[in-house]
Design a protein around this motif. Sequence first.
Motif, PDB file in Angstrom:
ATOM      1  N   ALA A 273       0.797  -1.223   0.000  1.00 38.27           N
ATOM      2  CA  ALA A 273       0.000   0.000   0.000  1.00 38.27           C
ATOM      3  C   ALA A 273       0.828   1.270   0.000  1.00 38.27           C
ATOM      4  O   ALA A 273       0.758   2.097   0.918  1.00 38.27           O
ATOM      5  CB  ALA A 273      -0.967  -0.029   1.188  1.00 38.27           C
ATOM      6  N   LYS A 274       1.619   1.455  -1.029  1.00 42.07           N
ATOM      7  CA  LYS A 274       2.377   2.694  -1.226  1.00 42.07           C
ATOM      8  C   LYS A 274       2.124   3.196  -2.637  1.00 42.07           C
ATOM      9  O   LYS A 274       1.838   2.415  -3.532  1.00 42.07           O
ATOM     10  CB  LYS A 274       3.895   2.415  -1.077  1.00 42.07           C
ATOM     11  N   GLU A 275       2.309   4.492  -2.827  1.00 46.67           N
ATOM     12  CA  GLU A 275       2.209   5.035  -4.177  1.00 46.67           C
ATOM     13  C   GLU A 275       3.551   4.886  -4.881  1.00 46.67           C
ATOM     14  O   GLU A 275       4.528   5.528  -4.514  1.00 46.67           O
ATOM     15  CB  GLU A 275       1.798   6.514  -4.139  1.00 46.67           C
ATOM     16  N   PHE A 276       3.582   4.050  -5.928  1.00 44.74           N
ATOM     17  CA  PHE A 276       4.827   3.841  -6.668  1.00 44.74           C
ATOM     18  C   PHE A 276       4.861   4.760  -7.886  1.00 44.74           C
ATOM     19  O   PHE A 276       3.848   4.954  -8.565  1.00 44.74           O
ATOM     20  CB  PHE A 276       4.955   2.380  -7.093  1.00 44.74           C
ATOM     21  N   ALA A 277       6.042   5.288  -8.128  1.00 52.36           N
ATOM     22  CA  ALA A 277       6.150   6.278  -9.207  1.00 52.36           C
ATOM     23  C   ALA A 277       7.127   5.849 -10.301  1.00 52.36           C
ATOM     24  O   ALA A 277       6.892   6.067 -11.478  1.00 52.36           O
ATOM     25  CB  ALA A 277       6.583   7.627  -8.636  1.00 52.36           C
ATOM     26  N   LYS A 278       8.243   5.263  -9.899  1.00 50.25           N
ATOM     27  CA  LYS A 278       9.264   4.889 -10.885  1.00 50.25           C
ATOM     28  C   LYS A 278       9.770   3.483 -10.603  1.00 50.25           C
ATOM     29  O   LYS A 278       9.530   2.926  -9.525  1.00 50.25           O
ATOM     30  CB  LYS A 278      10.455   5.862 -10.818  1.00 50.25           C
ATOM     31  N   ALA A 279      10.504   2.949 -11.581  1.00 49.97           N
ATOM     32  CA  ALA A 279      11.053   1.604 -11.396  1.00 49.97           C
ATOM     33  C   ALA A 279      12.231   1.418 -12.343  1.00 49.97           C
ATOM     34  O   ALA A 279      12.301   2.046 -13.402  1.00 49.97           O
ATOM     35  CB  ALA A 279       9.992   0.565 -11.671  1.00 49.97           C
TER      36      ALA A 279
ATOM     37  N   ILE B 168      15.526  -2.250 -24.078  1.00 50.69           N
ATOM     38  CA  ILE B 168      14.205  -2.459 -24.664  1.00 50.69           C
ATOM     39  C   ILE B 168      13.421  -1.148 -24.743  1.00 50.69           C
ATOM     40  O   ILE B 168      12.849  -0.809 -25.788  1.00 50.69           O
ATOM     41  CB  ILE B 168      13.429  -3.522 -23.839  1.00 50.69           C
ATOM     42  N   VAL B 169      13.423  -0.390 -23.656  1.00 51.81           N
ATOM     43  CA  VAL B 169      12.639   0.845 -23.636  1.00 51.81           C
ATOM     44  C   VAL B 169      13.165   1.848 -24.669  1.00 51.81           C
ATOM     45  O   VAL B 169      12.389   2.562 -25.313  1.00 51.81           O
ATOM     46  CB  VAL B 169      12.619   1.450 -22.217  1.00 51.81           C
ATOM     47  N   ASN B 170      14.463   1.869 -24.842  1.00 51.66           N
ATOM     48  CA  ASN B 170      14.994   2.794 -25.848  1.00 51.66           C
ATOM     49  C   ASN B 170      14.479   2.475 -27.245  1.00 51.66           C
ATOM     50  O   ASN B 170      14.218   3.366 -28.044  1.00 51.66           O
ATOM     51  CB  ASN B 170      16.533   2.754 -25.836  1.00 51.66           C
ATOM     52  N   LYS B 171      14.340   1.203 -27.548  1.00 55.35           N
ATOM     53  CA  LYS B 171      13.791   0.816 -28.860  1.00 55.35           C
ATOM     54  C   LYS B 171      12.362   1.342 -29.004  1.00 55.35           C
ATOM     55  O   LYS B 171      11.939   1.778 -30.076  1.00 55.35           O
ATOM     56  CB  LYS B 171      13.767  -0.711 -28.996  1.00 55.35           C
ATOM     57  N   ILE B 172      11.612   1.298 -27.901  1.00 53.06           N
ATOM     58  CA  ILE B 172      10.229   1.751 -27.955  1.00 53.06           C
ATOM     59  C   ILE B 172      10.152   3.267 -28.120  1.00 53.06           C
ATOM     60  O   ILE B 172       9.380   3.784 -28.940  1.00 53.06           O
ATOM     61  CB  ILE B 172       9.488   1.283 -26.681  1.00 53.06           C
ATOM     62  N   ILE B 173      10.980   3.960 -27.373  1.00 56.51           N
ATOM     63  CA  ILE B 173      10.983   5.428 -27.491  1.00 56.51           C
ATOM     64  C   ILE B 173      11.334   5.841 -28.916  1.00 56.51           C
ATOM     65  O   ILE B 173      10.683   6.697 -29.524  1.00 56.51           O
ATOM     66  CB  ILE B 173      11.983   6.047 -26.481  1.00 56.51           C
ATOM     67  N   GLU B 174      12.347   5.205 -29.437  1.00 53.08           N
ATOM     68  CA  GLU B 174      12.777   5.494 -30.812  1.00 53.08           C
ATOM     69  C   GLU B 174      11.630   5.280 -31.805  1.00 53.08           C
ATOM     70  O   GLU B 174      11.373   6.087 -32.696  1.00 53.08           O
ATOM     71  CB  GLU B 174      13.950   4.547 -31.125  1.00 53.08           C
ATOM     72  N   TYR B 175      10.930   4.154 -31.616  1.00 55.68           N
ATOM     73  CA  TYR B 175       9.810   3.809 -32.499  1.00 55.68           C
ATOM     74  C   TYR B 175       8.716   4.870 -32.419  1.00 55.68           C
ATOM     75  O   TYR B 175       8.175   5.319 -33.432  1.00 55.68           O
ATOM     76  CB  TYR B 175       9.274   2.442 -32.087  1.00 55.68           C
ATOM     77  N   LEU B 176       8.414   5.308 -31.197  1.00 54.74           N
ATOM     78  CA  LEU B 176       7.369   6.313 -31.013  1.00 54.74           C
ATOM     79  C   LEU B 176       7.759   7.646 -31.635  1.00 54.74           C
ATOM     80  O   LEU B 176       6.947   8.314 -32.298  1.00 54.74           O
ATOM     81  CB  LEU B 176       7.094   6.514 -29.513  1.00 54.74           C
ATOM     82  N   LYS B 177       9.004   8.005 -31.432  1.00 55.32           N
ATOM     83  CA  LYS B 177       9.475   9.285 -31.979  1.00 55.32           C
ATOM     84  C   LYS B 177       9.372   9.307 -33.495  1.00 55.32           C
ATOM     85  O   LYS B 177       9.229  10.362 -34.117  1.00 55.32           O
ATOM     86  CB  LYS B 177      10.932   9.511 -31.578  1.00 55.32           C
ATOM     87  N   ASN B 178       9.441   8.129 -34.064  1.00 55.64           N
ATOM     88  CA  ASN B 178       9.478   7.999 -35.520  1.00 55.64           C
ATOM     89  C   ASN B 178       8.095   7.765 -36.121  1.00 55.64           C
ATOM     90  O   ASN B 178       7.974   7.336 -37.258  1.00 55.64           O
ATOM     91  CB  ASN B 178      10.412   6.827 -35.832  1.00 55.64           C
ATOM     92  N   ASP B 179       7.036   8.007 -35.298  1.00 59.85           N
ATOM     93  CA  ASP B 179       5.657   7.793 -35.752  1.00 59.85           C
ATOM     94  C   ASP B 179       5.379   6.365 -36.216  1.00 59.85           C
ATOM     95  O   ASP B 179       4.578   6.127 -37.132  1.00 59.85           O
ATOM     96  CB  ASP B 179       5.275   8.786 -36.864  1.00 59.85           C
TER      97      ASP B 179
ATOM     98  N   GLU C 295       7.823  11.121 -22.809  1.00 58.77           N
ATOM     99  CA  GLU C 295       8.374  11.802 -21.626  1.00 58.77           C
ATOM    100  C   GLU C 295       8.340  10.861 -20.419  1.00 58.77           C
ATOM    101  O   GLU C 295       9.309  10.730 -19.674  1.00 58.77           O
ATOM    102  CB  GLU C 295       7.503  13.027 -21.375  1.00 58.77           C
ATOM    103  N   TYR C 296       7.206  10.171 -20.248  1.00 52.90           N
ATOM    104  CA  TYR C 296       7.038   9.255 -19.120  1.00 52.90           C
ATOM    105  C   TYR C 296       8.060   8.119 -19.191  1.00 52.90           C
ATOM    106  O   TYR C 296       8.687   7.748 -18.192  1.00 52.90           O
ATOM    107  CB  TYR C 296       5.615   8.715 -19.141  1.00 52.90           C
ATOM    108  N   LEU C 297       8.248   7.593 -20.378  1.00 52.06           N
ATOM    109  CA  LEU C 297       9.198   6.482 -20.561  1.00 52.06           C
ATOM    110  C   LEU C 297      10.627   6.931 -20.277  1.00 52.06           C
ATOM    111  O   LEU C 297      11.404   6.219 -19.631  1.00 52.06           O
ATOM    112  CB  LEU C 297       9.106   5.928 -21.983  1.00 52.06           C
ATOM    113  N   LYS C 298      10.958   8.110 -20.782  1.00 57.40           N
ATOM    114  CA  LYS C 298      12.321   8.621 -20.592  1.00 57.40           C
ATOM    115  C   LYS C 298      12.643   8.795 -19.116  1.00 57.40           C
ATOM    116  O   LYS C 298      13.782   8.726 -18.697  1.00 57.40           O
ATOM    117  CB  LYS C 298      12.464   9.968 -21.285  1.00 57.40           C
ATOM    118  N   ASN C 299      11.586   9.016 -18.352  1.00 54.49           N
ATOM    119  CA  ASN C 299      11.740   9.340 -16.933  1.00 54.49           C
ATOM    120  C   ASN C 299      11.620   8.101 -16.032  1.00 54.49           C
ATOM    121  O   ASN C 299      11.417   8.224 -14.829  1.00 54.49           O
ATOM    122  CB  ASN C 299      10.652  10.363 -16.586  1.00 54.49           C
TER     123      ASN C 299
END
Lengths: 416, 416, 416, 416
Positions: free
Chosen positions: A23-29, A61-72, B67-71
């Motif tokens: 029961a805590k508010e989680f923000a990052k991981a 893995i996340v970097n691949k996703i960010i790249e994909y999103l940035k590229n529409d 932005e959320y992913l980068k963070n």
Amino acid sequence: MKNNIHIIEENESNVRYYCRRFAKEFAKAKMSKMFTADGAEYIDFFSGAGTLNYGHNNEYIVNKIIEYLKNDGIIHALDMYTSAKIDFIHKFQNKILIPRQYDYKMMFCGPSGTNANEAALKIVRKYTGRKNVIAFMGAFHGMTLGSIALTSSSFARRGAGVQLDNTIFIPYYGADIDSLKYLEMILEDDHSGIEKPAAIFLETVQGEGGVNVADYKWIAELYDICKKNQILLVCDEVQTGCGRVGTFFSFEKAGIQPDIVTLSKSISGCGLPMSLLLLKPEIDCLDAGEHNGTFRGNQLAFVGASAAIDYVIENDVWKKVLNNERYIKAYLEQEILSIDSKIQCRGRGMIWGIDFGGFEEKTCNEISKKCFENGVIIETSGRRGSVLKILPPLVINREELTAGLNVIKKTIEDSL
Amino acid sequence: MKNNIHIIEENESNVRYYCRRFAKEFAKAKMSKMFTADGAEYIDFFSGAGTLNYGHNNEYIVNKIIEYLKNDGIIHALDMYTSAKIDFIHKFQNKILIPRQYDYKMMFCGPSGTNANEAALKIVRKYTGRKNVIAFMGAFHGMTLGSIALTSSSFARRGAGVQLDNTIFIPYYGADIDSLKYLEMILEDDHSGIEKPAAIFLETVQGEGGVNVADYKWIAELYDICKKNQILLVCDEVQTGCGRVGTFFSFEKAGIQPDIVTLSKSISGCGLPMSLLLLKPEIDCLDAGEHNGTFRGNQLAFVGASAAIDYVIENDVWKKVLNNERYIKAYLEQEILSIDSKIQCRGRGMIWGIDFGGFEEKTCNEISKKCFENGVIIETSGRRGSVLKILPPLVINREELTAGLNVIKKTIEDSL
Amino acid sequence: MKNNIHIIEENESNVRYYCRRFAKEFAKAKMSKMFTADGAEYIDFFSGAGTLNYGHNNEYIVNKIIEYLKNDGIIHALDMYTSAKIDFIHKFQNKILIPRQYDYKMMFCGPSGTNANEAALKIVRKYTGRKNVIAFMGAFHGMTLGSIALTSSSFARRGAGVQLDNTIFIPYYGADIDSLKYLEMILEDDHSGIEKPAAIFLETVQGEGGVNVADYKWIAELYDICKKNQILLVCDEVQTGCGRVGTFFSFEKAGIQPDIVTLSKSISGCGLPMSLLLLKPEIDCLDAGEHNGTFRGNQLAFVGASAAIDYVIENDVWKKVLNNERYIKAYLEQEILSIDSKIQCRGRGMIWGIDFGGFEEKTCNEISKKCFENGVIIETSGRRGSVLKILPPLVINREELTAGLNVIKKTIEDSL
Amino acid sequence: MKNNIHIIEENESNVRYYCRRFAKEFAKAKMSKMFTADGAEYIDFFSGAGTLNYGHNNEYIVNKIIEYLKNDGIIHALDMYTSAKIDFIHKFQNKILIPRQYDYKMMFCGPSGTNANEAALKIVRKYTGRKNVIAFMGAFHGMTLGSIALTSSSFARRGAGVQLDNTIFIPYYGADIDSLKYLEMILEDDHSGIEKPAAIFLETVQGEGGVNVADYKWIAELYDICKKNQILLVCDEVQTGCGRVGTFFSFEKAGIQPDIVTLSKSISGCGLPMSLLLLKPEIDCLDAGEHNGTFRGNQLAFVGASAAIDYVIENDVWKKVLNNERYIKAYLEQEILSIDSKIQCRGRGMIWGIDFGGFEEKTCNEISKKCFENGVIIETSGRRGSVLKILPPLVINREELTAGLNVIKKTIEDSL
């Protein structure tokens, strides 16, 4: 933004579950760690119930996703042809299936394990013309109507609110009754009252059922019984697949090729919703659109899934799992079993259970809660929730793994 | 990377569907346009079957996600408390529910519409202690076992492979039989053979059933019958919600507050898998964990969903929908109905159907295929697939909307 | 032997029913009269719910049975070949079926109407490969699990204690909704949600449902719809057969030959348990023993049934029924309808109902009870038990018929 | 009247069964003998499948019936109070139940065993609020939809044509799997997937299943498990009751009082259709009319049943059964087992099986047919019909019993 938990408590349905335990508010991981909004950190021995085999926000893995999103790149496209999907299929065939000499077609279902199991039910029933399906006592296959029927928990079943038909439950490996002997008996007897099943649904390790681990030889014998009786074998790899036991599929060492394999949870590599059903080409019997779902083409998940395959191979993750298996096993045997002779431990790869069935019913639950207070996220499973389930990300480093186990040890010692 | 479609054709199950109709490899997309790997562009009148109300890769929304992913924002956390979830709940209550004076608790189900409908089934059955549910002829509520039982298509039902129980189908608004009179008859007669239902599942516009549009007055009367008989009303807003008809919920103008509302498709704002069930506080009867699912906490989707609410309000999207409704209606009446007297048109907001039921069975299917050749992605629906379904993103600009409609007009003229 | 009713009250299950309404100890009976142990006599307008068409202890029939017993004729022989069975089959073919040009095979089921209907369900499902069956609102087809599913009363259905599947109820002739139009609609629409049925079960007059009389033209149209759609028509003649409406089969005047006919109640001629299923030779699809029952060869009943055929023909019973039909109809129109404009009457042959639906719910029940006090045995039926059901033996003489009707008239007058 | 079998063959449905095996026209019968129309005589080791415990046309019983008929006793009266019924209830309580200290209420169902079992299903489900029922592999409880669900034969079940739900089959006494251990396991495990049952249906000797004889100690343990778990025990005494094993009820020596007992077949004493359900007063939960049937008051059967009670007691039939048990057992052990070591024998009272399971599948069937050619009527039962079932009337004299056994012995010797 402090202490906003009340916003959820006031507005979310009573059905919410894990938030009550943790029961805590989680923000990052990041990898094996989760961080609350006010900066506290926790070691994650829960991994999103097996969804985060490669850790939270795995950078590669996340970097691949960010790249994909940035590229529409396309995010949503149902089951249209997309570049992201072609990439994934190509990679999965070439890096996972072909090296193992598995000949499977791939089916993309709604983005959850339960949906893949629902699809599997349609396939096995259509292909065989039979309706019955065999599941094991202790099994968990999902919470939609078709898959609840294959889930043995009385609590889950009651929730369906209607009759759950067409399922026969038989004891799992390790039961007092010889399960395979019983199975053969009911298949051979024309007065067993039990219609020949279309399929048997198997978890090689029952997670929700209490970390029950089936012997590979037993799995191979089960497979032989299926073949002999023209019954399809469906391996539910939703929790045990994607390397959890040290091989990509958890059944590899049994030397079998199930007719259908369902995958979800960690398949996308980063916690995004996705499921994947593998089926032998000869049973690919559904017509176009006979099973569907709006999100069967989660393109971001495909991008993650492709990246995860590369990541796993480059980083030799499966080998690390086997090392960790030895380490955890030794730790449990030496540090935990010695605490009290009523404690039992079992597991495979990086899924392990500490069984408090010999103690009061509340024991395990309280240990889980105290572990959280002590900085480790860990859930319970099994009959009456008496099994503490160790399920860290596969990529956890030795230091954090040891730290987590030490918290568990100390908590048990303090509790018993 | 040219012409890699064969990789999918060889390896994906025969169940694949839309890729057969729109057989190009798509790589990118932006708002109302989709682009193939070799650069061809298409106007999207399909919107991921209603998932992309705010367009592909809506910049405002996608930027929030990046932005959320980068963070290192949490991606997956089941139903633990997270900052992303708190934000979304807060925003949805304050910007959507409270302004409309709707008092609902929120339940997060597995990330698909069918999963929310499965959850709704559990709730209505548990709350009322009844098992039967009424659905309408022409209804589509999903493809898992519980929701297929509420789906009327004989093709979908056969695919279940088992008996589909506990559902009574009654004619929808506009049928030759007076639907509400029939409903009242079976509810009042203790020899109707039909057990009192727990709930009635309603789509205010039947999408898959052929763009059948229920009159608001009829909806209000149906609601009154439900109240009078203590039957719950469930509005399936999966396709018609999120502004599709010009109000956030499609039932607003009927002046009702359904007991349960299921949302999915466009709720995440960007095509990511998510579902949301709203329920009146007094029927919030499931116990903790009585319905669950690994992906009921798709945090990226929450981020998208929060962004979408801001986007819609800032850009006055609902008002634009009402303008477009007038424009499309006028276009169809003037340009399409005039082509052949056997053509029928109907719709609401930005979901419209052109009905070729009076023509040969293959007509509509062929028109859809030719539209694709002519640069417009558009699907068919309804009995025998005879209704061409116009479903562009709500944010399409007038120029592209007109261009798409002109393609349709020209294609119909060439085909009949 | 006076007042021994308490022996039953103390020892018989609460489920007992008619003894509560007609609470005297009956000892003897003859034709249309029943006599209590202490000598009081009653006119029987109930006829064992239609079992005693030829009266109690019809001398001609009973003498044949006594003679058979004295001669050591076989009483019980399952479905072995016996002389009594050969005689009956021969007579039934030559005196009932052949003169009507009906080509039927004969099947002997367990000795009750419900058992014949259970057999009919097996046949129609096996022959068509379909599971659904259509029954009418208001229908009664029995109280075992298969036939309850075809019975519309909510009280009867609840008693089953389990889900009753595979039945679709549609309104009967005379409903506010056009029943045949509705039927055609659901058969033609592939989105009706209703699987094509194997069969439609029909009573030409619904007895339990409240003496609802179907028009012959409507029956013929229903038959045509069945033929057109390859749906089997099953006529449940358990109560309306054996001459009750003035022809041996109640459907004769509709000019149809149903695929299956079920008979019981009066078929044995003297109240002994027996049932008979007639089926067209081409649908005779059950394998040897696929339906069975210990008492499917009640030889005494065969002897009675053979005697009854001779008796009916020699005494011109069917013609007498038609005379009585005119007499009853005239009596009801002149003497009963005139009592109160809210009374309704309907019937055919010698089954008639006086409908008190316009009055308080208890009215009809109380009238039935007072009739018994006044010397007439008569039951209620229909929705909320509001229909007084006139069902005398076909062989009642004019004097007793009039006496019974006069009691009813006087009782109604005194009650309203 | 010679050779009229063709009349049946041409006109009766293919479902006919026993006439195929015993293909002669039978005309008369007396005690243990049946006579064909042309005067040939047969020893009856079949007894109408257990219906004729007191022989064909037992003079004492039949004379009572003739007398009753001559005196215009009521033949049919549904469940009205009648003198014949009062007599029977009084006698059954005073001569059967009270001497055994059994406290049961009596319920009269439709006149067949299957109907009594259908009624039992309603009671146990209503009383417990549960739906599941446990039956044993090898069980036969009838051929209507509710009772087929409790019947284990795959042939019988397929004939239902629909899903058979709410039944769990467990192995019977003597199976390779420890049946009671298995039962306790599934009752205790909340992950067994098996809902707690309302009742367990038991035959103390499985007739159709192949003359499987449950140990009395095992029965008592089963009873204890039921009590401990608030599960009702239903004893189906349709074939084994009425003295077949040497006590009126076949469970007496186990020292138990089942919650419900169903009787039929021999209860009427002379082969007339009747059934009787006994139930403990505290579970008498059905409302008036909640189960019914036109022939639940077969008065002739009541007269026969009363006469049978007197006959049995005056003639010490149960003692004779025990003598015959010893005689048959010795005969089988000495004369039959010695023929071939693969033959097995088992039985109790006067129901015995000779098991040819170790031989070719057709063996037993051919022996049964040859026995008939040699003058003995005897049927087969069990898995693949491999058990020859010895079931003579209880009142057979020693001479005829020996003659019949000798025919069997000689036939087996000639056949193997």
